[in-house]
Design an enzyme around this catalytic site. Structure first.
Site, PDB file in Angstrom:
ATOM      1  N   ILE A 208       5.799 -30.630  24.850  1.00 41.24           N
ATOM      2  CA  ILE A 208       4.462 -30.130  25.208  1.00 41.24           C
ATOM      3  C   ILE A 208       4.515 -28.601  25.217  1.00 41.24           C
ATOM      4  CG2 ILE A 208       2.655 -30.059  26.978  1.00 41.24           C
ATOM      5  CD1 ILE A 208       3.003 -32.826  25.735  1.00 41.24           C
ATOM      6  N   HIS A 209       3.746 -27.985  24.303  1.00 38.75           N
ATOM      7  CA  HIS A 209       3.809 -26.523  24.250  1.00 38.75           C
ATOM      8  C   HIS A 209       2.493 -25.854  23.853  1.00 38.75           C
ATOM      9  CE1 HIS A 209       4.100 -27.303  19.939  1.00 38.75           C
ATOM     10  NE2 HIS A 209       3.744 -26.051  19.758  1.00 38.75           N
ATOM     11  N   ARG A 210       1.537 -26.600  23.318  1.00 40.49           N
ATOM     12  CA  ARG A 210       0.319 -25.951  22.817  1.00 40.49           C
ATOM     13  C   ARG A 210      -0.491 -25.332  23.949  1.00 40.49           C
ATOM     14  NH1 ARG A 210      -1.474 -26.281  17.625  1.00 40.49           N
ATOM     15  NH2 ARG A 210      -0.314 -27.693  16.257  1.00 40.49           N
TER      16      ARG A 210
END
Length: 360
Positions: A208-210
């Protein structure tokens, strides 16, 4: 001999470009100059990274990062233009949808240099995503649009590209070539499965990085609460992006899942090979999950890779905790035919031939 300049800015782009660079070297019909803008600074982007992955080292490193989108793209434009003036290439090759992609394409267009866009035609139809803006604008000014899927071809047709002075082709996804090549050697290069004491098919791999997820605290909490619930059934292993880690720490959020430091490409391939399922908001990882015959839950509201959803290899769950848990349960015992060919074969060879064709 014709010369091309390849513009890269992020590690996934280097991995994809390595496929084409190997083919260029094999055939000896093109002279390639590689420019690294520095957009995604990565301490692992060292000599070891390039040596181990057999990736050609960039002739130019512009060290441009940690700026706003506008400042970064503008500074890249300026510095890439200097490189193009010096190298005087016959074409510029860009990949995907980063600021580096757009800056490289703009610099080339202003100098009347042909532009090759690999991964053209992809659309999320969400113009609030910087990546969507980058890919739409890059497509519009490119001469050779190399599309990974039939959907990408249709997107361009719907936007009127048949009326523009450009060549549009479906060539497949070059990342498939990369996964196949590096997948053969990743077991020798990585010890991550043993180090983490993981069992084959007994964990969920998550990333999860956006910004759309990390910058919205409620969305981030919902995703991590869903992962925590899944963890009660099947261990969740999450290589933690620095931005995500910083937000979790700043808000003192703790979750009972297995969070590890970011991993290199070989480690990621081994995690993909060994996991039960993937949860991600990454575009590239959705396809890599498919290439490794793993189901994927997409923690976004849309995907560019719609054929994965259409063929039930992936589900869009967004940031909704319930959808995430339900998606996990629905895929847990599901059995699909991953032999379906969605993204072509020997894609790099096809791309190489098409680049040569526009330079004749």
């Amino acid at each position: 001999m014709n010369k091309i300049v390849t513009i890269l800015g992020a590690r996934p782009q280097f991995v994809k470009a390595a496929v084409l660079s190997r083919i260029i070297k094999k055939h000896g019909q093109l002279d390639e100059v590689i420019v690294h803008t520095g957009q995604h600074y990565d301490a692992n982007m060292s000599a070891v990274f390039f040596d181990e992955m057999e990736i050609p080292k960039p002739q130019y490193n512009l060290h441009i990062n940690e700026m706003s989108h506008g400042a970064m793209t503008g500074h890249m434009f300026e510095e890439i233009e200097k490189v193009l003036l010096k190298e005087n290439p016959d074409a510029v090759v860009v990949y995907g949808d980063t600021n580096s992609t757009l800056a490289g394409a703009l610099a080339a267009k202003k100098m009347n240099i042909k532009i090759v866009h690999i991964e053209a035609g992809l659309r999320s139809f969400n113009m609030e995503m910087p990546e969507e803006v980058n890919r739409v604008l890059t497509d519009r000014i490119s001469n050779l649009l190399l599309c990974p899927t039939e959907t990408a071809i249709e997107n361009l047709a719907n936007e009127g590209f048949d009326n523009f002075n450009c060549k549009i082709l479906k060539c497949g996804d070059i990342m498939k070539d990369a996964v196949e090549f590096y997948g053969k050697i990743s077991t020798e290069k990585s010890s991550v499965i043993g180090d983490l004491k993981l069992n084959m098919g007994d964990f969920v791999l998550a990333t999860i990085h956006r910004q759309e997820n990390t910058d919205d605290l409620e969305k981030l909490k919902s995703i991590f609460e869903g992962l925590e619930e899944i963890h009660k059934d099947t261990q969740v292993v999450l290589p933690l992006h620095p931005r995500t880690r910083g937000i979790l720490e700043r808000h003192q959020l703790e979750y009972n899942i297995t969070m590890i430091d970011p991993v290199g490409y070989f480690d990621m391939l081994e995690l993909l090979k060994s996991c039960k399922m993937v949860v991600t908001d990454s575009g590239g990882l959705q396809k890599e999950a498919f290439f490794n015959k793993k189901y994927c839950l997409i923690a976004r509201e849309e995907t560019e890779w719609v054929e994965l959803v259409t063929n039930n290899f992936a589900k869009i769950v967004g940031s909704n905790k319930s959808k995430l848990i339900n998606g996990f349960n629905s895929f847990k015992n599901y059995d699909a035919d991953f032999s379906l060919s969605l993204y072509g074969n020997e894609v790099g060879e096809r791309i190489h031939q098409e680049i040569l064709s526009i330079l004749k």
